[in-house]
Design a protein around this motif. Structure first.
Motif, PDB file in Angstrom:
ATOM      1  N   ASP A  35       0.865  -1.179   0.000  1.00 38.91           N
ATOM      2  CA  ASP A  35       0.000   0.000   0.000  1.00 38.91           C
ATOM      3  C   ASP A  35       0.902   1.229   0.000  1.00 38.91           C
ATOM      4  O   ASP A  35       1.549   1.539   0.996  1.00 38.91           O
ATOM      5  CB  ASP A  35      -0.902  -0.002   1.228  1.00 38.91           C
ATOM      6  N   ARG A  36       0.959   1.912  -1.140  1.00 41.40           N
ATOM      7  CA  ARG A  36       1.895   3.038  -1.288  1.00 41.40           C
ATOM      8  C   ARG A  36       1.256   4.409  -1.071  1.00 41.40           C
ATOM      9  O   ARG A  36       1.874   5.424  -1.390  1.00 41.40           O
ATOM     10  CB  ARG A  36       2.542   2.976  -2.666  1.00 41.40           C
ATOM     11  N   ARG A  37       0.050   4.424  -0.538  1.00 43.68           N
ATOM     12  CA  ARG A  37      -0.529   5.730  -0.208  1.00 43.68           C
ATOM     13  C   ARG A  37       0.352   6.420   0.820  1.00 43.68           C
ATOM     14  O   ARG A  37       0.922   5.778   1.695  1.00 43.68           O
ATOM     15  CB  ARG A  37      -1.945   5.564   0.345  1.00 43.68           C
ATOM     16  N   ALA A  40      -0.113   5.541   4.411  1.00 40.92           N
ATOM     17  CA  ALA A  40       0.004   4.133   4.786  1.00 40.92           C
ATOM     18  C   ALA A  40       1.449   3.645   4.675  1.00 40.92           C
ATOM     19  O   ALA A  40       2.087   3.343   5.679  1.00 40.92           O
ATOM     20  CB  ALA A  40      -0.910   3.281   3.922  1.00 40.92           C
ATOM     21  N   LEU A  41       1.949   3.540   3.454  1.00 40.00           N
ATOM     22  CA  LEU A  41       3.307   3.077   3.184  1.00 40.00           C
ATOM     23  C   LEU A  41       3.643   1.797   3.953  1.00 40.00           C
ATOM     24  O   LEU A  41       4.581   1.745   4.755  1.00 40.00           O
ATOM     25  CB  LEU A  41       4.333   4.167   3.494  1.00 40.00           C
ATOM     26  N   ILE A  42       2.857   0.739   3.705  1.00 41.54           N
ATOM     27  CA  ILE A  42       3.075  -0.538   4.377  1.00 41.54           C
ATOM     28  C   ILE A  42       3.142  -1.672   3.351  1.00 41.54           C
ATOM     29  O   ILE A  42       2.596  -1.566   2.257  1.00 41.54           O
ATOM     30  CB  ILE A  42       1.970  -0.849   5.407  1.00 41.54           C
ATOM     31  N   ALA A  51      -6.959  -7.906   6.317  1.00 48.24           N
ATOM     32  CA  ALA A  51      -7.266  -7.002   7.432  1.00 48.24           C
ATOM     33  C   ALA A  51      -7.620  -5.613   6.908  1.00 48.24           C
ATOM     34  O   ALA A  51      -8.568  -4.973   7.393  1.00 48.24           O
ATOM     35  CB  ALA A  51      -6.082  -6.929   8.386  1.00 48.24           C
ATOM     36  N   SER A  52      -6.888  -5.145   5.904  1.00 53.48           N
ATOM     37  CA  SER A  52      -7.171  -3.846   5.297  1.00 53.48           C
ATOM     38  C   SER A  52      -8.549  -3.842   4.639  1.00 53.48           C
ATOM     39  O   SER A  52      -9.330  -2.899   4.794  1.00 53.48           O
ATOM     40  CB  SER A  52      -6.084  -3.516   4.275  1.00 53.48           C
TER      41      SER A  52
END
Length: 84
Positions: A35-37, A40-42, A51-52
């Motif tokens: 997730d590159r928002r 978030a960056l995870i 889970a997301s």
């Protein structure tokens, strides 16, 4: 039906019914959720992705996807618009 179609159907079914087992079944053992928002960056595995998605379902969100490109049959780049 392609592997991507299987994955998409399993993701949509999880979103609609809350049953995430079909999604776990179609993800490769080395699946990476990235997730590159900016907020978030995870990165993680299928469990982080589920889970997301559960959080999105709980908030009443719906997703509209636009495929931007592919690299063979292993990488798909999409834009997701979450609303609701």
């Amino acid at each position: 039906m392609t592997k991507r179609d299987d994955w998409q159907a399993a993701y949509d079914a999880g979103f609609d019914t809350g049953d995430w087992e079909p999604l776990r079944a179609v993800c490769a053992p080395g699946f990476v959720f990235d997730d590159r928002r900016r907020l978030a960056l995870i990165s993680g595995d299928v469990e982080l992705m589920i889970a997301s998605a559960r959080e999105r379902v709980a908030s009443g969100a719906r997703v509209a996807r636009t495929q931007l490109g592919t690299a063979g049959d292993r990488i798909v780049v999409e834009r997701w618009l979450l609303s609701g």
